[in-house]
Write a protein that holds these residues in place. Structure first.
Motif, PDB file in Angstrom:
ATOM      1  N   PRO A 137       0.957  -1.573   0.202  1.00 48.54           N
ATOM      2  CA  PRO A 137       0.107  -0.395  -0.195  1.00 48.54           C
ATOM      3  C   PRO A 137       0.854   1.171  -0.041  1.00 48.54           C
ATOM      4  O   PRO A 137       2.165   0.669   0.177  1.00 48.54           O
ATOM      5  CB  PRO A 137      -0.749  -0.332   1.400  1.00 48.54           C
ATOM      6  N   GLU A 138      -0.166   2.544  -0.668  1.00 45.44           N
ATOM      7  CA  GLU A 138       1.258   3.614  -0.069  1.00 45.44           C
ATOM      8  C   GLU A 138       1.296   3.832   1.400  1.00 45.44           C
ATOM      9  O   GLU A 138       0.457   3.071   1.583  1.00 45.44           O
ATOM     10  CB  GLU A 138      -0.014   4.618  -1.129  1.00 45.44           C
ATOM     11  N   HIS A 139       1.474   5.422   1.938  1.00 42.18           N
ATOM     12  CA  HIS A 139       2.624   5.715   2.855  1.00 42.18           C
ATOM     13  C   HIS A 139       0.604   5.606   3.659  1.00 42.18           C
ATOM     14  O   HIS A 139       0.387   5.548   5.141  1.00 42.18           O
ATOM     15  CB  HIS A 139       2.752   6.770   2.797  1.00 42.18           C
ATOM     16  N   GLU A 140       0.069   6.531   2.771  1.00 42.33           N
ATOM     17  CA  GLU A 140      -1.064   6.719   3.381  1.00 42.33           C
ATOM     18  C   GLU A 140      -2.556   6.273   4.078  1.00 42.33           C
ATOM     19  O   GLU A 140      -3.271   6.047   4.743  1.00 42.33           O
ATOM     20  CB  GLU A 140      -1.844   8.542   2.841  1.00 42.33           C
ATOM     21  N   GLU A 141      -1.820   5.057   2.462  1.00 38.63           N
ATOM     22  CA  GLU A 141      -3.040   3.865   2.462  1.00 38.63           C
ATOM     23  C   GLU A 141      -2.605   2.417   4.562  1.00 38.63           C
ATOM     24  O   GLU A 141      -4.027   1.699   4.659  1.00 38.63           O
ATOM     25  CB  GLU A 141      -2.709   2.602   1.288  1.00 38.63           C
ATOM     26  N   GLU A 142      -1.458   2.440   3.898  1.00 40.47           N
ATOM     27  CA  GLU A 142      -0.980   1.719   4.989  1.00 40.47           C
ATOM     28  C   GLU A 142      -1.834   2.696   6.300  1.00 40.47           C
ATOM     29  O   GLU A 142      -1.771   1.658   7.480  1.00 40.47           O
ATOM     30  CB  GLU A 142       0.694   1.566   4.847  1.00 40.47           C
ATOM     31  N   VAL A 143      -1.513   3.367   6.324  1.00 41.30           N
ATOM     32  CA  VAL A 143      -1.619   4.083   7.659  1.00 41.30           C
ATOM     33  C   VAL A 143      -3.106   3.977   8.322  1.00 41.30           C
ATOM     34  O   VAL A 143      -3.738   4.121   9.422  1.00 41.30           O
ATOM     35  CB  VAL A 143      -1.349   5.645   7.813  1.00 41.30           C
ATOM     36  N   ASP A 144      -3.841   4.968   7.260  1.00 39.71           N
ATOM     37  CA  ASP A 144      -5.367   3.907   7.371  1.00 39.71           C
ATOM     38  C   ASP A 144      -5.382   2.943   7.310  1.00 39.71           C
ATOM     39  O   ASP A 144      -6.765   2.440   8.120  1.00 39.71           O
ATOM     40  CB  ASP A 144      -6.084   4.562   5.934  1.00 39.71           C
ATOM     41  N   VAL A 145      -4.444   2.187   7.723  1.00 40.01           N
ATOM     42  CA  VAL A 145      -5.064   0.314   7.452  1.00 40.01           C
ATOM     43  C   VAL A 145      -4.902  -0.284   9.202  1.00 40.01           C
ATOM     44  O   VAL A 145      -5.602  -0.308   9.928  1.00 40.01           O
ATOM     45  CB  VAL A 145      -4.124  -0.757   6.867  1.00 40.01           C
ATOM     46  N   LEU A 146      -3.749   1.009   9.414  1.00 41.25           N
ATOM     47  CA  LEU A 146      -3.357   1.034  11.285  1.00 41.25           C
ATOM     48  C   LEU A 146      -4.337   1.295  12.587  1.00 41.25           C
ATOM     49  O   LEU A 146      -5.122   0.714  12.889  1.00 41.25           O
ATOM     50  CB  LEU A 146      -1.615   1.341  11.485  1.00 41.25           C
ATOM     51  N   LYS A 147      -5.084   2.604  11.476  1.00 42.73           N
ATOM     52  CA  LYS A 147      -6.185   3.716  12.372  1.00 42.73           C
ATOM     53  C   LYS A 147      -7.445   2.248  12.250  1.00 42.73           C
ATOM     54  O   LYS A 147      -8.237   1.925  13.187  1.00 42.73           O
ATOM     55  CB  LYS A 147      -6.584   4.526  11.154  1.00 42.73           C
ATOM     56  N   ARG A 148      -7.979   1.816  10.834  1.00 46.67           N
ATOM     57  CA  ARG A 148      -8.699   1.046  11.171  1.00 46.67           C
ATOM     58  C   ARG A 148      -8.578  -0.542  11.699  1.00 46.67           C
ATOM     59  O   ARG A 148      -9.662  -1.008  12.670  1.00 46.67           O
ATOM     60  CB  ARG A 148      -8.811   0.255   9.897  1.00 46.67           C
ATOM     61  N   GLN A 149      -7.511  -0.584  11.959  1.00 41.33           N
ATOM     62  CA  GLN A 149      -7.448  -1.797  13.002  1.00 41.33           C
ATOM     63  C   GLN A 149      -6.611  -2.037  14.218  1.00 41.33           C
ATOM     64  O   GLN A 149      -6.128  -2.922  15.246  1.00 41.33           O
ATOM     65  CB  GLN A 149      -6.380  -3.187  12.546  1.00 41.33           C
ATOM     66  N   GLU A 150      -6.668  -0.459  15.248  1.00 47.11           N
ATOM     67  CA  GLU A 150      -6.571  -0.110  16.196  1.00 47.11           C
ATOM     68  C   GLU A 150      -7.603  -0.975  17.487  1.00 47.11           C
ATOM     69  O   GLU A 150      -6.107  -1.457  18.244  1.00 47.11           O
ATOM     70  CB  GLU A 150      -7.071   1.453  16.454  1.00 47.11           C
TER      71      GLU A 150
END
Length: 322
Positions: free
Chosen positions: A184-197
């Motif tokens: 994933p792109e940087h922003e997308e991977e940050v979004d992944v972390l947010k969704r799985q927090e």
């Protein structure tokens, strides 16, 4: 000849497909094209091979699509000691009745994930051929039909070679498409972390379709019009892969059929009841690239199957549809 697809049926199909894709995207971030390609493969009654490195979401994507479709899901984890009967099922002797009864294997589901398919032995890999091509299983001389829709998603890691058995060409040819996930792109991977927090978002995926609705969409796909000039265009592209100087073996007629069927599904997904040349160009790589075998000299030069398909697309004149 089937009845042409009406405008209202196109709108209904687009609404269902968009709802399905949006539901899958609750879990899979930034991979809309991959999701669309696999969805088109499902609508085309085909199967898909996801080839990529570990940890990029291959298994999660398969699970999310199964949940969103409202279909029964089974997973087969391939290992070297996996037997064909572990997949297809086996006949068990009943001492009370004196008869053999069939116990279905995990292949009897609407969505089947064959994880790390290249870790299974060639014998076990071959047990999937009849399932994928004929939507049936034969055990002890008795044939059993698989449920509809039947959609097989296989994954493999192309990097690791130890303890693996490369898929033979006959097996690869059974897959309608081969797709890749990628990082994933940087922003997308940050979004992944947010969704799985606070948990995994796959638990929030709801069934937005039913098996019956998917079967209806598959029938809609068959009614999308393909002009004579576009059928010629498809065959010319496939023929060029066979004549390419860097290709030892080009795509088979199964590839031609697959490219036409995927183009019909792609057109339906975009609200059209007819195929455009751009649909064919868009889908040529995922449908045809895994069917080519390159000369050893081409491999040494770093030439890839994707590059050959792209060069063929650029060299074949696009027909004018009136």
């Amino acid at each position: 000849m089937s009845k042409p697809l009406s405008e209202s049926e196109c709108k209904l199909a687009v609404e269902r497909i968009q709802r399905f894709i949006n539901e899958v995207e609750k879990v899979i971030v930034g991979k809309r094209r991959t999701i669309k390609l696999i969805t088109a493969t499902l609508l085309s009654c085909g199967h898909t091979l996801i080839e990529d490195i570990p940890g990029v979401g291959k298994t999660t994507l398969a699970k999310a699509m199964a949940r969103a479709s409202g279909c029964e899901f089974k997973r087969i984890q391939c290992t070297p000691d996996l037997l064909p009967s572990d997949i297809t099922g086996t006949s068990v002797y009943n001492q009370k009745t004196g008869d053999f009864s069939f116990r279905p294997g995990p292949i009897f589901a609407h969505f089947v994930l064959v994880d790390e398919i290249n870790r299974a032995t060639p014998r076990t890999q071959a047990s999937l051929l009849e399932c994928m091509e004929e939507f049936q299983v034969t055990v002890d001389g008795v044939t059993y039909s698989l449920p509809r829709p039947f959609f097989l998603i296989a994954t493999e890691n192309p990097i690791e070679q130890r303890g693996t058995y490369p898929l033979p060409e006959s097996q690869k040819d059974r897959f309608l498409t081969r797709v890749h996930m990628g990082y994933p792109e940087h922003e997308e991977e940050v979004d992944v972390l947010k969704r799985q927090e606070h948990g995994h978002p796959i638990e929030n995926v709801e069934a937005v379709l039913s098996p019956e609705e998917i079967v209806e969409l598959q029938k809609f796909t068959l009614r999308v019009h393909v002009a004579d000039a576009l059928r010629e265009y498809i065959v010319t592209i496939v023929e060029m892969t066979r004549r390419h100087q860097e290709a030892l073996l080009g795509a088979s007629p199964r590839g031609s059929i697959g490219l036409m069927r995927m183009s019909q599904a792609w057109a339906l997904m975009h609200g059209r009841n007819y195929v455009l040349p751009d649909d064919i160009k868009e889908l040529a790589v995922p449908v045809l690239s895994h069917r080519l075998i390159l000369h050893h000299s081409a491999t040494l030069k770093g030439i890839t199957q994707t590059q050959i398909i792209e060069s063929v697309i650029h060299s074949v004149p696009v027909p004018i549809i009136r």
